[in-house]
Every structure is written in structure tokens, then in C-alpha cells.
Design a protein around this motif. Structure first.
Motif, PDB file in Angstrom:
ATOM      1  N   LEU A   1      -8.213   0.044   6.404  1.00  0.00           N
ATOM      2  CA  LEU A   1      -8.109  -0.840   7.560  1.00  0.00           C
ATOM      3  C   LEU A   1      -6.722  -1.464   7.645  1.00  0.00           C
ATOM      4  O   LEU A   1      -6.075  -1.698   6.627  1.00  0.00           O
ATOM      5  CB  LEU A   1      -9.161  -1.948   7.464  1.00  0.00           C
ATOM      6  CG  LEU A   1     -10.635  -1.501   7.399  1.00  0.00           C
ATOM      7  CD1 LEU A   1     -11.535  -2.696   7.126  1.00  0.00           C
ATOM      8  CD2 LEU A   1     -11.037  -0.814   8.698  1.00  0.00           C
ATOM      9  N   SER A   2      -6.302  -1.753   8.847  1.00  0.00           N
ATOM     10  CA  SER A   2      -5.037  -2.466   9.036  1.00  0.00           C
ATOM     11  C   SER A   2      -5.324  -3.967   9.021  1.00  0.00           C
ATOM     12  O   SER A   2      -6.474  -4.401   9.212  1.00  0.00           O
ATOM     13  CB  SER A   2      -4.409  -2.080  10.372  1.00  0.00           C
ATOM     14  OG  SER A   2      -5.192  -2.597  11.444  1.00  0.00           O
TER      15      SER A   2
ATOM     16  N   GLY B   1       0.810   1.240   5.812  1.00  0.00           N
ATOM     17  CA  GLY B   1       0.609  -0.168   6.126  1.00  0.00           C
ATOM     18  C   GLY B   1      -0.849  -0.571   6.195  1.00  0.00           C
ATOM     19  O   GLY B   1      -1.183  -1.632   6.742  1.00  0.00           O
ATOM     20  N   LEU B   2      -1.745   0.253   5.637  1.00  0.00           N
ATOM     21  CA  LEU B   2      -3.179  -0.033   5.663  1.00  0.00           C
ATOM     22  C   LEU B   2      -3.633  -0.603   4.327  1.00  0.00           C
ATOM     23  O   LEU B   2      -3.033  -0.354   3.276  1.00  0.00           O
ATOM     24  CB  LEU B   2      -3.960   1.242   5.993  1.00  0.00           C
ATOM     25  CG  LEU B   2      -3.565   1.930   7.302  1.00  0.00           C
ATOM     26  CD1 LEU B   2      -4.359   3.218   7.488  1.00  0.00           C
ATOM     27  CD2 LEU B   2      -3.764   0.998   8.494  1.00  0.00           C
ATOM     28  N   VAL B   3      -4.729  -1.354   4.370  1.00  0.00           N
ATOM     29  CA  VAL B   3      -5.206  -2.079   3.194  1.00  0.00           C
ATOM     30  C   VAL B   3      -6.232  -1.237   2.440  1.00  0.00           C
ATOM     31  O   VAL B   3      -7.198  -0.738   3.026  1.00  0.00           O
ATOM     32  CB  VAL B   3      -5.848  -3.417   3.613  1.00  0.00           C
ATOM     33  CG1 VAL B   3      -6.223  -4.226   2.379  1.00  0.00           C
ATOM     34  CG2 VAL B   3      -4.893  -4.219   4.500  1.00  0.00           C
ATOM     35  N   ILE B   4      -6.028  -1.083   1.136  1.00  0.00           N
ATOM     36  CA  ILE B   4      -6.956  -0.329   0.293  1.00  0.00           C
ATOM     37  C   ILE B   4      -7.195  -1.099  -1.009  1.00  0.00           C
ATOM     38  O   ILE B   4      -6.393  -1.963  -1.384  1.00  0.00           O
ATOM     39  CB  ILE B   4      -6.415   1.082  -0.025  1.00  0.00           C
ATOM     40  CG1 ILE B   4      -5.049   0.997  -0.707  1.00  0.00           C
ATOM     41  CG2 ILE B   4      -6.330   1.931   1.239  1.00  0.00           C
ATOM     42  CD1 ILE B   4      -4.490   2.346  -1.153  1.00  0.00           C
ATOM     43  N   PRO B   5      -8.308  -0.818  -1.714  1.00  0.00           N
ATOM     44  CA  PRO B   5      -8.564  -1.506  -2.990  1.00  0.00           C
ATOM     45  C   PRO B   5      -7.486  -1.180  -4.017  1.00  0.00           C
ATOM     46  O   PRO B   5      -6.948  -0.069  -4.053  1.00  0.00           O
ATOM     47  CB  PRO B   5      -9.920  -0.942  -3.424  1.00  0.00           C
ATOM     48  CG  PRO B   5     -10.566  -0.454  -2.172  1.00  0.00           C
ATOM     49  CD  PRO B   5      -9.433   0.052  -1.319  1.00  0.00           C
ATOM     50  N   ALA B   6      -7.174  -2.141  -4.857  1.00  0.00           N
ATOM     51  CA  ALA B   6      -6.234  -1.937  -5.955  1.00  0.00           C
ATOM     52  C   ALA B   6      -6.998  -1.923  -7.284  1.00  0.00           C
ATOM     53  O   ALA B   6      -8.218  -2.095  -7.324  1.00  0.00           O
ATOM     54  CB  ALA B   6      -5.165  -3.026  -5.945  1.00  0.00           C
ATOM     55  N   ASP B   7      -6.275  -1.739  -8.383  1.00  0.00           N
ATOM     56  CA  ASP B   7      -6.910  -1.546  -9.685  1.00  0.00           C
ATOM     57  C   ASP B   7      -7.826  -2.702 -10.089  1.00  0.00           C
ATOM     58  O   ASP B   7      -8.900  -2.482 -10.649  1.00  0.00           O
ATOM     59  CB  ASP B   7      -5.837  -1.366 -10.763  1.00  0.00           C
ATOM     60  CG  ASP B   7      -5.169  -0.009 -10.683  1.00  0.00           C
ATOM     61  OD1 ASP B   7      -5.708   0.879  -9.996  1.00  0.00           O
ATOM     62  OD2 ASP B   7      -4.098   0.160 -11.298  1.00  0.00           O
TER      63      ASP B   7
END
Length: 255
Positions: free
Chosen positions: A29-30, A64-70
Motif C-alpha cells: 500500500l502507498s 515508495g510502497l509500504v511493506i512489513p519489515a523484519d
């Protein structure tokens, strides 16, 4: 003091809503998507996102989209391992392993790999030893190919184009052109197959475990050395595999 508590509570709620939305989204998602979806002002979205990125819970990809990080992945992994349904999950796996006579387990997609989340082994002297927590490739395992098949064609080809795919066995498919027809077939029947593609002399099959929205959450697999069971013999247990996968799906829906 009351207004400060309300403001703090509202901020915490917004943080949790953003994390939940990113974790459940079918696609990255942006910030604008999140602002619209959660009815949060854009300046607030950008401020909270930056904090979550700084803390390692989320990351912004090259588009530029948001994704889960570690850190978010690790939190989810920990929650799964401490699930109150562990005993029931193990009971379902044990029953399935007894019916098939081979090791059965659950694999969960994580990035470009599958992770062995849980399993029950049989007592055969000859078996493949992959402990819980093992990482396996997505392009040459039954569960990995099943996961890839659940993605859109553009999404999975984008992954495969940027993923080194070394040849593990003589049967390993190592190009998109080789893999795509098989992934389309897997997508049509929801059944992953590994015909000596990961380990010589081993076959495996996998069926999806889906959440209440019908989205693949994890993969239920069984594998065996060919000197004991052929791929066709494993495929004969597809009904038992699907029954167990449905039971796991019902567990997920209870959470």
C-alpha cells in the motif's frame, strides 16, 4: 490529563491500525492508500510511518510502497509459535502423519523463502531431516510453488526475475519459462508438487491452508523418499491433506 490519555490512546490505535492494514493487505500500500483506508490525515500517516520505519516494523520499497519489515515479521513468527492452539495443531498433524505414514508439516511464506513452522515425523530410519525453522526455496519445493501460484502472474514473475534459481537436482526448473506453466497448473488445482526438484530421490505434495477470507496463510505438506512412496502414492492422500488443511483454516479463523 484525560485529554493527554485520549490523545496517546488515539496515537497507539492509529499505529496498530496501520500495522494491521499493512500485514493483511493483498498488495503493498502507498501512504495515500493507508490515509484513505484508515481515515487518517496524510501528515499524520507520514509521521507515523516514518516512526515505524525507523523502529524496523515497516519499510518502504523502491516504488515508495509500504511493506512489513523484519521486526514485524519476527513478531508474527513469535505469536505463531506461542499459539494456544499448539497442542491441537500437533494433534491434527500427528493424525495426518499416521494416515499417510510419512512426515507432515506446515510451511509459511517469508519473503523469498518458505519456513518450516511445524511438523510431525514418522519413525522410518530413512527420512529427510529439516528441523522447525528451516528455510527452503520457493521455486523448487511443493509449498514454495504453491505459494507462488497464489500470487498474481505479474507479482510472481517479478519475484522470479530477481531471484537466483540454482539447480538443486536434475529436475529443478530454473527459468520463468519453465516454471510459469506449472505454476498456472498449480493455481488451477490448489496442489503443489515437488517431483525430485529440491532433493534427489524425494517427492512432496502441498495443499493451502487458507484464512477466513480465502487467502493462503500457510502450506500443509508431506514428503517421502521415492524408495518408499512414489509421487502418485502421495497424491492418493490428497483428500486427507485437504481435510487437515480445512481444520487448520478453522483454527486460524478462531484467533
Amino acid at each position: 490529563m484525560t485529554s493527554e490519555r485520549r490523545k496517546k490512546g488515539s496515537s497507539i490505535t492509529r499505529v496498530l491500525e496501520i500495522i494491521e492494514a499493512v500485514a493483511k493487505a493483498d498488495r503493498p500500500l502507498s501512504p495515500a492508500d493507508l490515509a484513505l483506508l484508515l481515515d487518517i490525515p496524510k501528515p499524520s500517516i507520514h509521521r507515523i510511518l516514518q516512526q515505524l520505519v525507523d523502529e524496523g516494523y515497516l519499510q518502504i520499497n523502491v516504488r515508495g510502497l509500504v511493506i512489513p519489515a523484519d521486526r514485524l515479521d519476527n513478531a508474527a513468527w513469535g505469536i505463531l509459535h506461542t499459539s494456544r492452539f499448539k497442542a491441537l495443531r500437533q494433534a491434527i498433524l500427528q493424525k495426518l502423519a499416521d494416515e499417510i505414514g510419512e512426515t507432515c508439516g506446515i510451511a509459511i511464506p517469508r519473503g523469498t523463502e518458505m519456513i518450516y513452522y511445524d511438523r510431525v515425523q514418522t519413525n522410518w530410519p530413512l527420512q529427510m531431516h529439516l528441523p522447525i525453522g528451516s528455510h527452503t526455496p520457493i521455486w523448487c519445493t511443493a509449498s514454495g510453488k504453491l505459494y507462488l501460484s497464489s500470487l498474481s502472474k505479474d507479482a510472481r514473475q517479478g519475484i522470479l526475475r530477481n531471484l537466483p534459481m540454482p539447480k538443486h537436482t536434475r529436475n529443478t526448473l530454473t527459468t520463468i519459462e519453465q516454471l510459469e506453466p506449472e505454476l498456472e497448473q498449480i493455481a488451477s488445482n490448489d496442489l503443489g508438487i515437488d517431483n525430485e526438484e529440491f532433493v534427489d530421490g524425494m517427492a512432496a505434495i502441498s495443499v493451502p491452508i487458507k484464512d477466513k477470507q480465502g487467502k493462503l496463510f500457510a502450506c500443509l505438506f508431506t514428503h517421502a523418499p521415492l524408495i518408499r512412496k512414489s509421487l502418485d502414492q502421495l497424491l492418493a492422500f490428497e483428500p486427507q491433506m485437504r481435510r487437515a488443511a480445512q481444520e487448520f483454516g478453522e483454527l486460524i479463523s478462531e484467533k
